[in-house]
Design an enzyme around this catalytic site. Structure first.
Site, PDB file in Angstrom:
ATOM      1  CG  PHE A 196      25.349 -26.988  -2.557  1.00 42.23           C
ATOM      2  CD1 PHE A 196      25.067 -28.347  -2.614  1.00 42.23           C
ATOM      3  CD2 PHE A 196      24.333 -26.092  -2.823  1.00 42.23           C
ATOM      4  CE1 PHE A 196      23.797 -28.804  -2.922  1.00 42.23           C
ATOM      5  CE2 PHE A 196      23.052 -26.530  -3.134  1.00 42.23           C
ATOM      6  CZ  PHE A 196      22.787 -27.891  -3.184  1.00 42.23           C
ATOM      7  CB  THR A 208      20.697 -25.221  -0.310  1.00 38.98           C
ATOM      8  OG1 THR A 208      19.414 -25.640   0.174  1.00 38.98           O
ATOM      9  CG2 THR A 208      21.739 -26.244   0.145  1.00 38.98           C
TER      10      THR A 208
END
Length: 285
Positions: free
Chosen positions: A174, A172
């Protein structure tokens, strides 16, 4: 007093882990929603917010492309976190004795193989770490949770299986948000830099093709381009983009100038140092 960094989710969530890894000196503050995390920074209660923006498997994180352009915050950095899930239950629980597994919809989708092999019924929860807390509170050995490893430690659960995600490269990205009044100059960002921005093309034929032409002719690498509808107008489309470079660089400056000819709106969301992950470094470094 330690500074604060806000994130959406409960303690032990992946966003919490990202905060602790990148800013170990800061106090991580959980928020019920992305809007709450944005508001904490806007109000000055928190200095930063750690917000997931895209996942290598699930794609774009819903709502961020709408919230970010409407906020008064800027992207000041990025972080790439490897995503791992453990299967956990209350002390004494077993996979064979369980019937349900609870977690966020994306986590359930990223652990399909385990769920199928263990013959568990997936139940959607609002948050990965939140599902671990609920399993602890229910105190029911038939209910398990798929959550990050930190959640098991926080909520006193037994880990029944580790790293159960289908794809071990699951990552992921961010973005770190802050209240910034101006974009950092090139002198402050001498290395590889990313510029994030949104734009709306004119409603004319080939507008997008022409708008992006300047990036091609100036040999710029656009690493992200996504479209989304504005309100309920099917004719109004916004695009969110990431491009390598700084607006002070002549090549990107020319491309943005050309982009302006074919758009009705451009807003730079942030200019920040590129994470080493982009250059082939390990995620989380």
């Amino acid at each position: 007093m330690s500074q604060k960094i806000a994130y959406q989710g409960e303690p032990g969530a992946n966003s919490d882990i990202a905060c602790q890894q990148m800013f170990p000196q800061m106090e991580s503050v959980p928020c019920a929603s992305f809007e709450d995390a944005f508001d904490l920074v806007s109000s000055g209660t928190a200095e930063l917010a750690m917000i997931p923006i895209e996942n290598s498997i699930a794609g774009r994180v819903a709502d961020i492309h709408l919230l970010l352009p409407q906020s008064d915050l800027q992207i000041v950095g990025e972080y790439f976190l490897p995503i791992h899930f453990d299967l956990m239950g209350i002390p004494g629980a077993t996979i064979e004795g369980a019937t349900e597994v609870h977690s966020h919809i994306h986590a359930l989708g990223q652990c399909r193989r385990l769920i199928r092999e263990a013959n568990l019924r997936p139940v959607i929860a609002g948050d990965t770490a939140g599902s671990a807390r609920e399993v602890r509170d229910w105190n029911d050995p038939t209910k398990l949770s798929l959550a990050p490893p930190l959640a098991a430690k926080l909520y006193g659960l037994d880990v029944l299986a580790t790293a159960v995600e289908d794809n071990p490269s699951n990552t992921t990205r961010f973005v770190i948000l802050a209240r910034e009044k101006g974009l950092p100059s090139r002198d402050l960002l001498p290395g590889q830099t990313v510029t994030s921005f949104v734009f709306r093309v004119r409603n004319v034929p080939s507008a997008l093709y022409k708008a992006l032409g300047g990036f091609a002719t100036n040999s710029l690498n656009m690493t992200r381009l996504e479209s989304y509808m504005v309100g309920d107008e099917f004719a109004a489309t916004m695009f969110m983009a990431d491009v390598e470079g700084h607006p002070d660089d002549p090549a990107l400056g020319r491309a943005l100038e050309e982009l302006a000819f074919f758009t009705t709106e451009i807003r730079i969301l942030g200019v920040y140092a590129a994470n080493n992950f982009r250059a082939g470094g390990p995620a989380g470094a």
